[in-house]
Design a protein around this motif. Structure first.
Motif, PDB file in Angstrom:
ATOM      1  N   PHE A   3       0.810  -1.224   0.000  1.00 13.50           N
ATOM      2  CA  PHE A   3       0.000   0.000   0.000  1.00 13.50           C
ATOM      3  C   PHE A   3       0.844   1.274   0.000  1.00 13.50           C
ATOM      4  O   PHE A   3       0.299   2.376   0.001  1.00 13.50           O
ATOM      5  N   SER A   4       2.162   1.139  -0.034  1.00 12.52           N
ATOM      6  CA  SER A   4       3.046   2.291  -0.189  1.00 12.52           C
ATOM      7  C   SER A   4       4.091   1.943  -1.239  1.00 12.52           C
ATOM      8  O   SER A   4       5.244   1.642  -0.913  1.00 12.52           O
ATOM      9  N   PRO A   5       3.715   1.965  -2.509  1.00 13.72           N
ATOM     10  CA  PRO A   5       4.570   1.428  -3.576  1.00 13.72           C
ATOM     11  C   PRO A   5       5.875   2.189  -3.800  1.00 13.72           C
ATOM     12  O   PRO A   5       6.771   1.669  -4.461  1.00 13.72           O
ATOM     13  N   ASN A   6       5.988   3.392  -3.250  1.00 14.06           N
ATOM     14  CA  ASN A   6       7.246   4.137  -3.379  1.00 14.06           C
ATOM     15  C   ASN A   6       8.185   3.844  -2.212  1.00 14.06           C
ATOM     16  O   ASN A   6       9.202   4.504  -2.053  1.00 14.06           O
ATOM     17  N   ASN A   7       7.834   2.851  -1.414  1.00 12.25           N
ATOM     18  CA  ASN A   7       8.573   2.448  -0.208  1.00 12.25           C
ATOM     19  C   ASN A   7       9.099   3.640   0.612  1.00 12.25           C
ATOM     20  O   ASN A   7      10.263   3.726   0.969  1.00 12.25           O
ATOM     21  N   ARG A   8       8.162   4.537   0.895  1.00 15.11           N
ATOM     22  CA  ARG A   8       8.452   5.694   1.737  1.00 15.11           C
ATOM     23  C   ARG A   8       7.345   5.829   2.783  1.00 15.11           C
ATOM     24  O   ARG A   8       6.195   5.497   2.531  1.00 15.11           O
ATOM     25  N   ILE A   9       7.735   6.333   3.950  1.00 18.36           N
ATOM     26  CA  ILE A   9       6.728   6.679   4.949  1.00 18.36           C
ATOM     27  C   ILE A   9       6.407   8.157   4.779  1.00 18.36           C
ATOM     28  O   ILE A   9       7.218   8.922   4.240  1.00 18.36           O
ATOM     29  N   PRO A  10       5.218   8.591   5.224  1.00 21.46           N
ATOM     30  CA  PRO A  10       4.165   7.834   5.874  1.00 21.46           C
ATOM     31  C   PRO A  10       3.161   7.272   4.869  1.00 21.46           C
ATOM     32  O   PRO A  10       3.140   7.672   3.707  1.00 21.46           O
ATOM     33  N   ALA A  11       2.321   6.370   5.368  1.00 23.89           N
ATOM     34  CA  ALA A  11       1.163   5.880   4.630  1.00 23.89           C
ATOM     35  C   ALA A  11       0.086   5.576   5.658  1.00 23.89           C
ATOM     36  O   ALA A  11       0.392   5.326   6.827  1.00 23.89           O
ATOM     37  N   ILE A  12      -1.155   5.620   5.233  1.00 18.70           N
ATOM     38  CA  ILE A  12      -2.243   5.318   6.166  1.00 18.70           C
ATOM     39  C   ILE A  12      -3.164   4.260   5.589  1.00 18.70           C
ATOM     40  O   ILE A  12      -3.256   4.080   4.372  1.00 18.70           O
ATOM     41  N   ILE A  13      -3.826   3.565   6.486  1.00 21.54           N
ATOM     42  CA  ILE A  13      -4.938   2.686   6.134  1.00 21.54           C
ATOM     43  C   ILE A  13      -6.138   3.174   6.936  1.00 21.54           C
ATOM     44  O   ILE A  13      -6.097   3.213   8.166  1.00 21.54           O
ATOM     45  N   ASP A  14      -7.177   3.577   6.220  1.00 19.88           N
ATOM     46  CA  ASP A  14      -8.404   4.031   6.867  1.00 19.88           C
ATOM     47  C   ASP A  14      -9.487   2.984   6.630  1.00 19.88           C
ATOM     48  O   ASP A  14      -9.981   2.845   5.503  1.00 19.88           O
TER      49      ASP A  14
END
Length: 211
Positions: free
Chosen positions: A46-57
């Motif tokens: 769910f974060s294909p650029n392999n960077r933070i941040p990411a969220i799951i809502d």
């Protein structure tokens, strides 16, 4: 409850601050970027650029789960979701979008390069990098200081916007990118102190994000 996958970085702090200011319940899932956890296949899903941040809502549009990566996109999503810190009127929204893009395109990548070169061995390459990106970072601070003349917040009147949260995440590291807050940046200094005094911002910076 929103899952915030993140680490203790300027981009990570943007989102913890926004979540606190918007009053959204969330849980932190640390992604230790010093150990390469951002390359884990489960995170990359769910974060294909392999960077933070990411969220799951889990309660996204239509009550269906949604994932969002890239801090700017997350801020816009959260603003849309809550109706907070993102004006509904297009004319009022445009400055917020402008200053959010300003941060994403410059006031982040440039000080980030200063951080990188300061960690390199002493020598011509390090000196060149620190000067090149340091000069541009200082120029960007000057742009921000002029914008804040006579204003409490960067893009809106009376209350901050998601653009303030985005910019604050990087201004938080001003000492690391060799920009002291002093008489040279009076408007930035006042804005920074004003933002950091907000209870939601305080909680956002106190939240444990790893590191």
């Amino acid at each position: 409850m929103i899952e915030l996958h993140t680490w203790n970085t300027p981009n990570g702090r943007k989102i913890s601050v926004a979540l606190e200011e918007m009053g959204l319940p969330y849980t932190v899932k640390t992604v230790n970027i010093s150990k390469g956890e951002q390359f884990d296949p489960a995170f990359l899903a769910f974060s294909p650029n392999n960077r933070i941040p990411a969220i799951i809502d889990p309660e996204g549009p239509g009550g269906q789960p949604i994932t969002v990566f890239e801090s700017g996109a997350i801020l816009l999503y959260l603003g849309e979701k809550t109706g907070k810190f993102l004006p509904a009127d297009l004319r009022d929204r445009v400055p917020v979008l402008e200053w959010l893009m300003w941060q994403m395109g410059g006031f982040g990548p440039m000080p980030g390069q200063v951080h990188h070169f300061l960690l390199q061995p002493e020598g011509p390459a390090r000196d060149y990098g620190v000067k090149r990106y340091g000069d541009e970072t200082k120029r960007l601070y000057g742009v921000l200081d002029r914008r804040l003349a006579g204003r409490d917040f960067v893009a809106t009147a009376g209350a901050p916007s998601v653009a303030d949260f985005a910019i604050l995440g990087w201004a938080w590291r001003h000492e690391r990118h060799l920009v002291p807050f002093d008489k040279a940046l009076p408007n930035v200094t006042a804005w920074y102190e004003r933002m950091m005094a907000r209870p939601g911002v305080k909680r956002g910076f106190e939240a444990y994000l790893g590191g």
